[in-house]
Motif scaffolding. Structure first.
Motif, mmCIF file in Angstrom:
data_model
loop_
_atom_site.group_PDB
_atom_site.id
_atom_site.type_symbol
_atom_site.label_atom_id
_atom_site.label_comp_id
_atom_site.label_asym_id
_atom_site.label_seq_id
_atom_site.Cartn_x
_atom_site.Cartn_y
_atom_site.Cartn_z
ATOM 1 N N THR A 101 -29.151 104.666 27.318
ATOM 2 C CA THR A 101 -29.650 105.279 25.885
ATOM 3 C C THR A 101 -31.595 105.827 26.179
ATOM 4 O OG1 THR A 101 -30.610 102.888 25.372
ATOM 5 C CG2 THR A 101 -28.399 103.170 24.921
ATOM 6 N N ILE A 102 -32.123 106.199 24.995
ATOM 7 C CA ILE A 102 -33.507 106.923 25.230
ATOM 8 C C ILE A 102 -34.077 106.256 24.138
ATOM 9 C CG2 ILE A 102 -34.851 108.953 24.437
ATOM 10 C CD1 ILE A 102 -32.953 110.561 26.458
ATOM 11 N N ASP A 103 -35.179 105.633 24.261
ATOM 12 C CA ASP A 103 -35.824 105.886 23.189
ATOM 13 C C ASP A 103 -36.214 106.559 22.640
ATOM 14 O OD1 ASP A 103 -37.802 104.403 21.882
ATOM 15 O OD2 ASP A 103 -39.282 103.463 23.258
ATOM 16 N N GLY A 104 -36.299 106.317 20.840
ATOM 17 C CA GLY A 104 -36.587 107.621 20.046
ATOM 18 C C GLY A 104 -37.727 108.145 19.736
ATOM 19 N N ASP A 105 -38.779 107.296 19.972
ATOM 20 C CA ASP A 105 -40.061 107.308 20.346
ATOM 21 C C ASP A 105 -40.821 108.268 21.318
ATOM 22 O OD1 ASP A 105 -40.948 106.784 18.449
ATOM 23 O OD2 ASP A 105 -40.999 104.765 18.970
ATOM 24 N N MET A 106 -39.655 108.083 22.660
ATOM 25 C CA MET A 106 -40.062 109.192 23.735
ATOM 26 C C MET A 106 -40.443 110.861 23.726
ATOM 27 S SD MET A 106 -37.053 109.542 27.181
ATOM 28 C CE MET A 106 -37.861 107.955 28.116
ATOM 29 N N ASN A 107 -40.898 110.858 24.582
ATOM 30 C CA ASN A 107 -41.371 113.067 24.466
ATOM 31 C C ASN A 107 -40.873 113.455 24.699
ATOM 32 O OD1 ASN A 107 -42.637 115.581 25.901
ATOM 33 N ND2 ASN A 107 -44.613 114.775 24.463
ATOM 34 N N ILE A 108 -40.221 114.506 24.143
ATOM 35 C CA ILE A 108 -38.313 115.368 24.272
ATOM 36 C C ILE A 108 -39.015 116.021 25.509
ATOM 37 C CG2 ILE A 108 -37.742 116.493 22.407
ATOM 38 C CD1 ILE A 108 -39.271 118.928 22.145
ATOM 39 N N PHE A 109 -39.836 116.303 26.298
ATOM 40 C CA PHE A 109 -40.292 116.507 27.661
ATOM 41 C C PHE A 109 -39.786 115.961 28.717
ATOM 42 C CE2 PHE A 109 -43.242 119.525 25.412
ATOM 43 C CZ PHE A 109 -42.423 120.834 25.643
#
Length: 153
Positions: A101-109
């Motif tokens: 999964t990915i954290d929703g606060d992660m930067n899109i880059f």
């Protein structure tokens, strides 16, 4: 003699903050699947909604896996090879259970880089163990098109 400006001192303009987090670009309205669904039903939904896969959730909305076109194709291929009926298998037998999964606060880059290193088409986003959205490679591309006039930092 020079021209004087009588408008007074100007306020210093702050650069506009552009949203760059995964949460700002993730898809929230998801097509989800249940572990007890047939693979044939999943194939129909993938075609109908023009998607390549999706999260599998239990009755409480908790993520239990992901199923993709590749998982369905493998099922069809094996069914044909072993001369088994196509509709007998369920999602729980074909889905991938170990889901990254990915954290929703992660930067899109940073998320874009994770797509490159993990070789995935989509990552689910969880909050308190519950599925709240999904980010796909296409969502990252849409974000970059919206941001192309901005300075990326």
């Amino acid at each position: 003699m020079g021209i004087k400006n009588f408008s007074g001192p100007r306020k210093k303009q702050e650069p506009e903050q552009t949203p760059l987090s995964v949460r700002d670009y993730m898809t929230r309205d998801l097509i989800t699947f249940r572990p007890d669904q047939s693979v044939e039903e999943v194939i129909d939904l993938l075609i109908k909604h023009r998607i390549s896969g999706g999260p599998v959730v239990d009755d409480d909305g908790k993520l239990v896996g992901v199923i993709s076109e590749g998982d369905c194709i493998k099922h069809v291929s094996e069914s044909r090879y072993f001369n088994m009926p196509v509709g007998e298998n369920t999602v729980s037998n074909r889905m991938i259970r170990d889901v990254e999964t990915i954290d929703g606060d992660m930067n899109i880059f940073d998320a874009a880089n994770k797509f490159l290193t993990a070789r995935r088409r989509r990552f689910p986003i969880l909050e308190n163990g519950r599925l709240v959205g999904q980010i796909s490679q296409k969502d990252i591309l849409k974000a970059t098109v919206q941001l192309k006039s901005q300075n990326w930092r």
